[in-house]
Design an enzyme around this catalytic site. Structure first.
Site, mmCIF file in Angstrom:
data_model
loop_
_atom_site.group_PDB
_atom_site.id
_atom_site.type_symbol
_atom_site.label_atom_id
_atom_site.label_comp_id
_atom_site.label_asym_id
_atom_site.label_seq_id
_atom_site.Cartn_x
_atom_site.Cartn_y
_atom_site.Cartn_z
ATOM 1 N N HIS A 1 20.690 5.759 -1.142
ATOM 2 C CA HIS A 1 21.287 6.677 -2.100
ATOM 3 C C HIS A 1 21.078 6.135 -3.508
ATOM 4 O O HIS A 1 20.734 4.976 -3.690
ATOM 5 C CB HIS A 1 22.780 6.863 -1.832
ATOM 6 C CG HIS A 1 23.602 5.640 -2.022
ATOM 7 N ND1 HIS A 1 23.636 4.638 -1.091
ATOM 8 C CD2 HIS A 1 24.394 5.246 -3.037
ATOM 9 C CE1 HIS A 1 24.434 3.684 -1.514
ATOM 10 N NE2 HIS A 1 24.903 4.014 -2.704
ATOM 11 N N GLU B 1 32.359 1.883 -6.245
ATOM 12 C CA GLU B 1 31.544 1.908 -5.035
ATOM 13 C C GLU B 1 32.035 0.772 -4.157
ATOM 14 O O GLU B 1 32.091 -0.377 -4.589
ATOM 15 C CB GLU B 1 30.073 1.721 -5.404
ATOM 16 C CG GLU B 1 29.137 1.931 -4.261
ATOM 17 C CD GLU B 1 27.684 2.009 -4.717
ATOM 18 O OE1 GLU B 1 26.868 2.461 -3.908
ATOM 19 O OE2 GLU B 1 27.353 1.621 -5.836
#
Length: 93
Positions: free
Chosen positions: A31, A45
């Site tokens: 990603h 994250e």
């Protein structure tokens, strides 16, 4: 026996997140995050790991022989030259 699919086909999904949105990327799927706005992007994250490791695809491409990258990705020199040569600043906390 059916071949296993490892998400390496030409399939992708794009999500346009706004302030306050939450997203989830399945384990081991590649990603990237792109800031399409005009202010700094701040995001959280999280990984189930004991260390942070960033991988910049554009930096990796910049270190490959240009002829190989252009042939494999079917791009011209102008497109290759437009790929950033430095990783974006990501500050782990």
């Amino acid at each position: 026996m059916q071949p296993r699919e490892y998400f390496c086909k030409s399939r992708w999904v794009r999500w346009d997140f706004r302030e306050g949105n939450v997203g989830y990327v399945k384990k081991s799927l590649l990603h990237y995050i792109e800031n399409t706005g005009d202010t700094d992007l701040v995001f959280l994250e999280m990984f189930k790991a004991d260390r942070f490791q960033d991988f910049s695809f554009s930096v990796w491409l910049a270190r490959m022989p240009p002829e190989l990258v252009m042939a494999y990705l079917h791009i011209d020199k102008a497109t290759l030259d437009a790929i950033p040569r430095e990783a974006p600043l990501i500050t782990p906390i």
